[in-house]
Design a protein around this motif. Structure first.
Motif, PDB file in Angstrom:
ATOM      1  N   ALA A  57       0.919  -1.265   0.491  1.00  0.00           N
ATOM      2  CA  ALA A  57      -0.095   0.027   0.142  1.00  0.00           C
ATOM      3  C   ALA A  57       0.797   1.264   0.166  1.00  0.00           C
ATOM      4  O   ALA A  57       0.587   2.086  -0.857  1.00  0.00           O
ATOM      5  N   GLY A  58       1.480   1.653   1.066  1.00  0.00           N
ATOM      6  CA  GLY A  58       2.180   2.119   0.748  1.00  0.00           C
ATOM      7  C   GLY A  58       3.329   3.030  -0.566  1.00  0.00           C
ATOM      8  O   GLY A  58       3.942   3.601  -0.920  1.00  0.00           O
ATOM      9  N   ALA A  59       3.989   1.914  -1.239  1.00  0.00           N
ATOM     10  CA  ALA A  59       4.942   1.369  -2.420  1.00  0.00           C
ATOM     11  C   ALA A  59       3.640   2.094  -3.532  1.00  0.00           C
ATOM     12  O   ALA A  59       4.415   2.929  -4.228  1.00  0.00           O
ATOM     13  N   GLY A  60       1.976   1.407  -3.841  1.00  0.00           N
ATOM     14  CA  GLY A  60       1.455   1.409  -3.966  1.00  0.00           C
ATOM     15  C   GLY A  60       1.377   3.537  -4.042  1.00  0.00           C
ATOM     16  O   GLY A  60       0.783   4.336  -5.276  1.00  0.00           O
ATOM     17  N   GLY A  61       1.106   4.388  -3.164  1.00  0.00           N
ATOM     18  CA  GLY A  61       0.818   5.407  -2.974  1.00  0.00           C
ATOM     19  C   GLY A  61       2.246   6.501  -2.777  1.00  0.00           C
ATOM     20  O   GLY A  61       2.062   7.544  -2.636  1.00  0.00           O
ATOM     21  N   GLY A  87       5.442 -12.423 -13.281  1.00  0.00           N
ATOM     22  CA  GLY A  87       5.498 -10.899 -12.916  1.00  0.00           C
ATOM     23  C   GLY A  87       5.817  -9.370 -13.335  1.00  0.00           C
ATOM     24  O   GLY A  87       4.736  -8.709 -13.954  1.00  0.00           O
ATOM     25  N   PRO A  88       6.585  -9.871 -14.562  1.00  0.00           N
ATOM     26  CA  PRO A  88       6.737  -8.676 -15.176  1.00  0.00           C
ATOM     27  C   PRO A  88       6.217  -8.851 -16.136  1.00  0.00           C
ATOM     28  O   PRO A  88       5.773  -7.133 -16.868  1.00  0.00           O
ATOM     29  N   LEU A  89       5.464  -9.956 -16.707  1.00  0.00           N
ATOM     30  CA  LEU A  89       3.835  -9.736 -17.496  1.00  0.00           C
ATOM     31  C   LEU A  89       3.121  -9.071 -17.035  1.00  0.00           C
ATOM     32  O   LEU A  89       2.279  -7.954 -17.954  1.00  0.00           O
ATOM     33  N   LEU A  90       2.733  -8.718 -16.277  1.00  0.00           N
ATOM     34  CA  LEU A  90       1.885  -8.316 -14.989  1.00  0.00           C
ATOM     35  C   LEU A  90       2.013  -6.741 -15.032  1.00  0.00           C
ATOM     36  O   LEU A  90       1.168  -5.929 -14.756  1.00  0.00           O
ATOM     37  N   GLY A  91       3.262  -6.996 -14.524  1.00  0.00           N
ATOM     38  CA  GLY A  91       3.552  -5.306 -14.429  1.00  0.00           C
ATOM     39  C   GLY A  91       3.378  -5.144 -15.471  1.00  0.00           C
ATOM     40  O   GLY A  91       3.081  -3.278 -15.614  1.00  0.00           O
ATOM     41  N   GLY A  92       3.887  -4.845 -16.647  1.00  0.00           N
ATOM     42  CA  GLY A  92       3.633  -4.803 -17.930  1.00  0.00           C
ATOM     43  C   GLY A  92       2.381  -4.509 -19.093  1.00  0.00           C
ATOM     44  O   GLY A  92       1.538  -2.768 -18.867  1.00  0.00           O
ATOM     45  N   VAL A  93       1.730  -5.330 -18.281  1.00  0.00           N
ATOM     46  CA  VAL A  93      -0.088  -4.923 -18.427  1.00  0.00           C
ATOM     47  C   VAL A  93      -0.423  -3.554 -17.294  1.00  0.00           C
ATOM     48  O   VAL A  93      -1.289  -2.719 -17.980  1.00  0.00           O
ATOM     49  N   PHE A  94      -0.097  -3.530 -16.003  1.00  0.00           N
ATOM     50  CA  PHE A  94      -0.486  -2.498 -15.301  1.00  0.00           C
ATOM     51  C   PHE A  94      -0.232  -1.691 -15.752  1.00  0.00           C
ATOM     52  O   PHE A  94      -0.665  -0.064 -15.748  1.00  0.00           O
ATOM     53  N   VAL A  95       1.420  -1.306 -16.526  1.00  0.00           N
ATOM     54  CA  VAL A  95       1.783  -0.232 -16.763  1.00  0.00           C
ATOM     55  C   VAL A  95       1.052   0.612 -18.154  1.00  0.00           C
ATOM     56  O   VAL A  95       1.130   1.988 -18.265  1.00  0.00           O
ATOM     57  N   GLN A  96       1.093  -0.591 -18.902  1.00  0.00           N
ATOM     58  CA  GLN A  96       0.101   0.169 -20.479  1.00  0.00           C
ATOM     59  C   GLN A  96      -1.102   0.662 -19.963  1.00  0.00           C
ATOM     60  O   GLN A  96      -2.088   1.164 -21.026  1.00  0.00           O
ATOM     61  N   GLN A  97      -2.057  -0.402 -18.932  1.00  0.00           N
ATOM     62  CA  GLN A  97      -3.149  -0.020 -19.157  1.00  0.00           C
ATOM     63  C   GLN A  97      -3.861   0.748 -18.004  1.00  0.00           C
ATOM     64  O   GLN A  97      -5.183   1.438 -18.757  1.00  0.00           O
ATOM     65  N   ARG A 125       1.785   1.541 -10.729  1.00  0.00           N
ATOM     66  CA  ARG A 125       1.145   1.269  -9.350  1.00  0.00           C
ATOM     67  C   ARG A 125       0.412   0.450  -8.579  1.00  0.00           C
ATOM     68  O   ARG A 125       0.689   0.202  -7.179  1.00  0.00           O
ATOM     69  N   TRP A 126      -0.278  -0.062  -9.681  1.00  0.00           N
ATOM     70  CA  TRP A 126      -1.048  -1.172  -9.270  1.00  0.00           C
ATOM     71  C   TRP A 126      -0.128  -2.919  -9.604  1.00  0.00           C
ATOM     72  O   TRP A 126      -0.856  -3.826  -9.166  1.00  0.00           O
ATOM     73  N   CYS A 127       0.558  -2.296  -9.910  1.00  0.00           N
ATOM     74  CA  CYS A 127       1.819  -3.590  -9.314  1.00  0.00           C
ATOM     75  C   CYS A 127       1.662  -3.567  -8.132  1.00  0.00           C
ATOM     76  O   CYS A 127       2.186  -5.032  -7.115  1.00  0.00           O
ATOM     77  N   PHE A 128       1.793  -2.996  -7.258  1.00  0.00           N
ATOM     78  CA  PHE A 128       1.590  -2.541  -5.763  1.00  0.00           C
ATOM     79  C   PHE A 128      -0.074  -2.793  -5.375  1.00  0.00           C
ATOM     80  O   PHE A 128       0.480  -3.340  -4.631  1.00  0.00           O
TER      81      PHE A 128
END
Length: 566
Positions: free
Chosen positions: A148-152, A208-218, A222-225
């Protein structure tokens, strides 16, 4: 009713005790059985008390598991445990594809490696002291607070700090999960469920990196956290509702006295003092600067102090006696070096695809899927034929050789590399990693007595994590230094454009450069990536050479494999 407790399958086997039970009292009103066990190495009067439900004890004798639990509850709890493993594993790598965007948003490209290494700094093993349920709940809640802290986070420093908190929760989760599985499932089913957990661990590390890529583009990085919060709630619910294990009655003061405070402190500080100069060297400070030299010296001194402190500790987190076993030391070395090369590839391959190939964050994650495929096939395949082959070394040799070959081939990647080359090279690396991870752990267990299987399992994971942290820090320093040298060779008019776009602080800005400038800059980048893989290659080759020195080990039978969960 006479209490019959199986010495083969019960949780009491993992608690220091004499062979005979000193006293056993059953309360007819509560249906509870209280068992008092003498503590090994202390006076006869010193004892530890456990409480069981009488029906549970009777049922466990039939099932061969440590506690009575319905099949439905066991499966629901297992789903939660698998989710915990997914969170801990993917939490370390999900930001691989998001790092360029994170570094660009905070204008802190030189600090982006700390977002990865901060997650790998901590290590703890307190489940035997405070109990399974308390520790897994503490780990998950701490992990969620850090997420939560990293996401914010509003600054890179804030992000790194909360990543460290997230790592405090994530570290050790896999070990606790394996312990719980050995407690709740019958003997004949444990290998199956443990194999599933290891598969989840390996797959989530790469996916994990695939999910991170989806969050960054879509959405946003912050949704990685933040994604960890709802998933963590599911895990907490399953643990609270379905986890029922025998508990050890012990005063909090006695529990706290068992913690190896000095050893834990020295491990964390020594790793930090080692990572700081590796990350700062050649960028923030010159390699021959007093700061870098002093930090390296302090790290060496602290490691020496750690070895001394652990030799005196009652319950050392890193027992020195294990390192006197040559085979175990070699396997620790293989795990350490594998972590360095594996995470180096995991974190810098997506950046290569984004900068040099010009693909998006999601596509860069998809480019890692061949590694997932190779890892799954080799992991399942090695587990299926291991007992027939009869020698762990073949799989470790094959794995370390394939990682070295795969990393060597990755050196050939450039701006014109086709999809076949990219898929093939990463597929080979994935095959190698799949052969190494679980097989290396099983080999370490086979090399020690039963009493050390728990700690040797934890240390295998610890060595892999620390190796990964140092590998990422090393690659970051090499990357920044080499890229800076390449930029210095560029014409003055190109450097002016780079300053205008803040390319030195934002990797994603490369795609915004004018076409004629972009070509030159991308060439500087892929030359740097090739240099990184050239530096990882000797590490991968050293891993293979080290694996050749491992002596032949017996294959563990199922009754011994369950002890690995500690």
């Amino acid at each position: 009713m006479a209490a019959s407790i199986s010495s083969e399958s019960t949780q009491l086997e993992r608690v220091p005790k004499t062979k005979e039970v000193a006293s056993s009292n059953q309360s007819t009103n509560t249906g509870k059985i209280e068992v008092t066990l003498p503590i090994e190495g202390q006076d006869v009067d010193a004892s530890e008390k456990f409480e069981f439900d009488s029906a549970d004890v009777e049922q466990q004798g039939k099932k061969g598991s440590d506690v009575a639990i319905s099949p439905r509850a066991a499966i629901l709890l297992f789903i939660g445990l698998a989710m915990a493993t997914f969170l801990a594993s993917s939490g370390g790598t999900i930001i691989a594809t998001a790092l360029p965007k994170i570094a660009s948003d905070f204008k802190a490209q030189s600090q982006m490696s700390w977002v990865a290494t901060a997650y790998l700094l901590t290590y703890s093993k307190f489940s035997d002291i405070f109990g399974r349920k308390i520790m897994i709940m503490f780990a998950i809640i701490t992990f969620m607070i850090g997420s939560a802290g990293a996401g914010g986070a509003t600054t890179m420093t804030m992000l790194i700090a909360f990543r460290a908190i997230q790592g405090l929760g994530g570290s050790g989760l896999l070990s606790i999960v394996l312990i719980i599985i050995s407690d709740i499932f019958p003997l004949d089913q444990r290998p199956k469920y443990q194999s599933i957990i290891w598969s989840v661990f390996g797959i989530s590390s790469v996916i994990g990196p695939l999910l991170g890529g989806v969050f960054v583009q879509q959405t946003t990085w912050r949704w990685c956290f933040l994604i960890n919060l709802p998933l963590g709630i599911i895990t907490i619910a399953s643990v609270l509702l379905f986890l029922r294990l025998p508990f050890q009655r012990q005063q909090l003061k006695e529990q706290l006295a068992r913690i190896d405070y000095l050893g834990t402190f020295l491990v964390i500080v020594a790793v930090i003092c080692l990572l700081l100069p590796i990350t700062w060297g050649g960028t923030t400070y010159a390699w021959d600067s007093p700061v870098i030299i002093v930090l390296f010296c302090v790290a060496v001194i602290l490691i020496g102090c750690l070895m001394w402190a652990e030799s005196k500790a009652v319950e050392a987190i890193i027992p020195p006696r294990l390192f006197r076993n040559v085979t175990v030391s070699l396997l620790f070395g293989v795990n350490f070096l594998t972590g360095m090369s594996f995470l180096g590839v995991i974190f810098y391959s997506p950046i290569y695809f984004q900068v040099v190939q010009g693909v998006g964050a999601t596509a860069s994650g998809l480019h890692l899927m061949p590694m997932v495929l190779g890892l799954v096939i080799s992991s399942i395949g090695s587990g299926a034929v291991l007992s027939k082959v009869g020698d762990y070394r073949y799989f470790i040799w094959m794995g370390t050789a394939m990682v070295a070959i795969g990393v060597g081939l990755c050196m050939l990647l450039d701006a014109d590399s086709n999809m076949g080359e990219q898929i093939g090279y990463l597929l080979i690396v994935g095959f190698g990693i799949g052969f190494i991870l679980q097989t290396c752990m099983l080999a370490a267990q086979a090399a020690v007595d039963k009493k050390d299987m728990a700690v040797v399992t934890a240390l295998c994971g610890f060595m892999n994590s620390i190796g990964g942290g140092i590998g990422i820090a090393m690659c970051s320093a090499l990357f920044n230094n080499h890229l800076s040298d390449n930029f210095k060779k560029l014409p003055l008019e190109v450097l002016v454009v780079l300053d205008q776009f803040d390319v030195d602080k934002s990797i994603t800005a490369v795609q915004l450069l004018p076409a004629e400038v972009k070509v030159v800059v991308v060439e500087a980048y892929f030359d740097t990536f090739q240099f990184i893989f050239k530096c990882i290659l000797p590490i991968a080759c050293a891993t293979f050479v080290l694996s050749l020195l491992i002596r032949k080990l017996r294959i563990l039978d199922p009754s011994e494999v369950i002890m690995a969960a500690g």
